[in-house]
Design an enzyme around this catalytic site. Structure first.
Site, PDB file in Angstrom:
ATOM      1  N   TYR A  79      54.670  68.482  59.173  1.00 21.76           N
ATOM      2  CA  TYR A  79      53.980  68.021  59.118  1.00 21.76           C
ATOM      3  C   TYR A  79      53.261  66.538  59.127  1.00 21.76           C
ATOM      4  CZ  TYR A  79      49.701  68.694  55.979  1.00 21.76           C
ATOM      5  OH  TYR A  79      48.727  68.995  54.803  1.00 21.76           O
ATOM      6  N   PHE A 131      24.189  60.928  71.408  1.00 21.07           N
ATOM      7  CA  PHE A 131      24.906  62.366  72.007  1.00 21.07           C
ATOM      8  C   PHE A 131      24.196  63.627  70.610  1.00 21.07           C
ATOM      9  CE2 PHE A 131      28.198  65.452  72.402  1.00 21.07           C
ATOM     10  CZ  PHE A 131      27.677  66.159  73.848  1.00 21.07           C
ATOM     11  N   ASP A 132      23.955  64.413  71.445  1.00 23.52           N
ATOM     12  CA  ASP A 132      23.690  64.922  70.359  1.00 23.52           C
ATOM     13  C   ASP A 132      24.495  65.563  69.216  1.00 23.52           C
ATOM     14  OD1 ASP A 132      25.409  66.730  71.666  1.00 23.52           O
ATOM     15  OD2 ASP A 132      24.666  68.504  71.991  1.00 23.52           O
ATOM     16  N   ASP A 222      31.740  54.953  70.843  1.00 20.25           N
ATOM     17  CA  ASP A 222      31.111  56.249  71.370  1.00 20.25           C
ATOM     18  C   ASP A 222      31.712  56.727  72.572  1.00 20.25           C
ATOM     19  OD1 ASP A 222      31.125  59.147  71.753  1.00 20.25           O
ATOM     20  OD2 ASP A 222      29.203  59.154  71.309  1.00 20.25           O
ATOM     21  N   ALA A 224      33.778  58.851  74.501  1.00 23.44           N
ATOM     22  CA  ALA A 224      33.983  60.474  75.116  1.00 23.44           C
ATOM     23  C   ALA A 224      34.817  59.708  77.044  1.00 23.44           C
ATOM     24  CB  ALA A 224      33.232  61.400  75.788  1.00 23.44           C
ATOM     25  N   LYS A 265      37.312  65.379  77.514  1.00 26.36           N
ATOM     26  CA  LYS A 265      36.476  64.203  78.335  1.00 26.36           C
ATOM     27  C   LYS A 265      37.984  64.013  79.132  1.00 26.36           C
ATOM     28  CE  LYS A 265      32.921  65.922  76.364  1.00 26.36           C
ATOM     29  NZ  LYS A 265      32.163  64.935  75.016  1.00 26.36           N
ATOM     30  N   HIS A 457      20.167  74.046  70.323  1.00 23.37           N
ATOM     31  CA  HIS A 457      20.572  74.366  71.472  1.00 23.37           C
ATOM     32  C   HIS A 457      21.303  75.903  71.967  1.00 23.37           C
ATOM     33  CE1 HIS A 457      22.403  71.030  70.780  1.00 23.37           C
ATOM     34  NE2 HIS A 457      23.349  70.633  71.436  1.00 23.37           N
TER      35      HIS A 457
HETATM   36  C1  PLP Z   1      30.870  65.705  73.837  1.00 23.74           C
HETATM   37  C2  PLP Z   1      30.799  63.950  73.545  1.00 23.74           C
HETATM   38  C3  PLP Z   1      30.868  63.838  72.393  1.00 23.74           C
HETATM   39  C4  PLP Z   1      31.204  64.886  71.113  1.00 23.74           C
HETATM   40  O1  PLP Z   1      32.270  65.357  71.095  1.00 23.74           O
HETATM   41  P1  PLP Z   1      33.392  66.841  71.106  1.00 23.74           P
HETATM   42  O2  PLP Z   1      34.297  66.266  71.520  1.00 23.74           O
HETATM   43  O3  PLP Z   1      32.457  67.705  71.681  1.00 23.74           O
HETATM   44  O4  PLP Z   1      33.116  67.282  69.400  1.00 23.74           O
HETATM   45  C5  PLP Z   1      30.393  63.043  71.428  1.00 23.74           C
HETATM   46  N1  PLP Z   1      30.096  61.665  72.396  1.00 23.74           N
HETATM   47  C6  PLP Z   1      29.971  61.848  73.658  1.00 23.74           C
HETATM   48  C7  PLP Z   1      29.255  61.131  74.556  1.00 23.74           C
HETATM   49  C8  PLP Z   1      30.450  63.371  74.029  1.00 23.74           C
HETATM   50  O5  PLP Z   1      30.163  63.140  75.217  1.00 23.74           O
END
Ligand code: PLP
Length: 465
Positions: A79, A131-132, A222, A224, A265, A457
């Site tokens: 843990y 990003f969304d 951000d 990814a 990613k 979506h």
């Molecule tokens: C996928 C993504 C996110 C969110 O990540 P999740 O693992 O899907 O929660 C944030 N920003 C970007 C640019 C992404 O491609």
């Protein structure tokens, strides 16, 4: 890696071989017509085995390496203070140079933790195409995301090496207009997913940070697809040809104050993410939210085995050959589409091809969801599942509740890492061609019959318009 003493250069091949396969299911058009109707014309609501080639996302669906699979077995599930946590912490420090980090179950959870510290109602968050989920977390807190992406990103046919960049003029306008106290951070997304998986140059990263710091605003990366971004810097930006991907990543992150990442990613794991920062004070304030929403600070949302697989994944996937194979396959699909003259966001992005739905289906009104219609047609054609990056994704304006119609209506075909072969790419391109050939006959789109108030979506239900 070609031998220059040879007169005949060998063709390219992938720097890996395949150890395990998974059968693909095919279907008839009649079956797909029924299934998509049953799914209320929302591609997210299909069962995965109702698709033949699944390009919904590259997130969490890449193929892990044998080293990652074996790392799973060494996971320490304690843990608190698990050794797997320390392995991941070392990887984060080595690769990004960030001293403090909190594991989370995925990218949006990292956003939730950091925005819980940073954001309050009425705040302003400038960025290059949020990003969304990022925008969702901002708007859910009644703050405002302001898009400062360069205008050229909206011209799908313009060939720019770094088409995901921040427009420094637009950014400075925002920084001038609002007091510092109202702007808790600026979000720089690398690569710029929403604009087509398009990279940001080192120069733009540096200048964005300099500008923000001049106004006392911290920069959140951000991250990814940070490794693809570094790959494009190496391939396209002068002065970086001879640097390793790891050196470039370190330089990118030297400019950032904090980062969130979806490790699903470029980490090439099925689940995982984290938030990392330079400031110990910020880390201390974020800890409590990690504990509340995710888990204790040494595992957050991840199991020990997943932290082990990610530590290996971050190391492996910041090597040139792996990234080269990935980006080449996306470019290969782009070249196949070029043969048929099918318009997409140019040049091909790092993780996906974004079809230009407005150009492919010029006869549809925007109110009938052009990119969604194209996505349904491609699914009906061949069982290929893409994802709409258009006005369904854009949601309604949080204040007026009117539909937002973005300049671009795109159908994203995301290519999972090391999952499909170039033959699959040929099939995808041929299916796109078939839809393109009958584009004149596609005159009817869809309307929404159910939608959630935010990020609609994922769960929206539609019927024929
Ligand atoms: C996928 C993504 C996110 C969110 O990540 P999740 O693992 O899907 O929660 C944030 N920003 C970007 C640019 C992404 O491609």
């Amino acid at each position: 890696m070609s031998d220059k003493t040879n007169t005949q250069e060998l063709p390219y091949c992938e720097p890996y071989k395949i150890k395990m396969t998974e059968a693909i299911r095919t279907s008839t058009r009649a079956e797909r017509e029924q299934w998509i109707k049953d799914a209320q014309y929302n591609l997210f609501k299909l069962r995965a085995d109702q698709t033949m080639i699944d390009l919904l996302t590259d997130s969490g669906v890449g193929s892990m390496s044998d080293r990652q699979w074996s790392a799973l077995m060494t996971g320490d599930e304690s843990y608190a203070g698990a050794k797997s946590y320390y392995h991941l912490r070392d990887a984060v420090q080595n690769i990004f140079g960030m001293p403090w980090f909190l594991p989370t179950h995925q990218g949006r959870a990292a956003e939730n933790v950091i925005f819980s510290v940073l954001l309050k109602e009425g705040d302003i968050v400038p960025g290059n195409s949020h990003f969304d989920t990022t925008k969702g977390h901002i708007e859910y807190r009644r703050a405002v995301a302001i898009d400062c992406t360069i205008d050229a990103a909206a011209d799908t046919q313009a060939e720019l090496p770094f088409k995901g960049e921040m427009d420094l003029g637009k950014l400075e306008e925002v920084l001038k207009k609002y007091p510092k106290e109202k702007i808790p951070c600026c979000v720089l997304t690398v690569t710029n997913n929403t604009a087509g998986g398009q990279p940001v140059s080192m120069k733009n990263i540096r200048e964005t940070t300099e500008l923000c710091h001049k106004y006392g605003i911290p920069v959140l990366m951000d991250s990814a697809r940070f490794a693809q971004n570094a790959y494009f810097i190496k391939m396209r930006e002068k002065g970086y040809e001879n640097k390793s991907i790891k050196e470039i990543v370190r330089e990118m992150y030297a400019a950032a104050d904090m980062m969130t990442i979806s490790a699903k990613k470029d980490g090439v794991v099925n689940m995982g993410g984290f938030v990392a920062m330079r400031s110990e004070d910020l880390f201390r304030r974020a800890m409590q939210f990690n504990i509340m929403y995710e888990g204790y600070i040494t595992y957050g949302g991840m199991s020990g085995r997943d932290m082990e697989a990610l530590a290996v994944g971050l190391d492996e996937n910041t090597e040139f050959d792996q990234l080269d194979a990935r980006v080449r396959q996306v470019a290969f699909l782009g070249a196949e589409l070029d043969k048929y003259g099918i318009p997409y966001q140019r040049p091909a992005g790092g993780h996906a091809i974004f079809l230009d739905a407005k150009k492919i289906l010029p006869n549809l009104p925007k109110e009938q969801f052009i990119a969604q219609t194209l996505g349904i047609e491609l699914y009906l054609e061949a069982g290929i599942r893409g994802v709409e990056i258009g006005s369904i994704l854009a949601d309604r304006d949080p204040v007026t509740r009117e539909n937002r119609y973005p300049r671009l209506e795109l159908l994203r075909l995301a290519i999972p890492c090391r999952t499909y072969t170039d033959n699959h790419m040929r099939v995808i391109a041929a299916a796109c061609k078939n839809v393109y050939d009958r584009r004149e006959s596609i005159t009817r789109g869809y309307k929404i019959t159910f939608e959630a108030p935010i990020m609609r979506h994922f769960t929206a239900e539609l019927e024929k318009a």
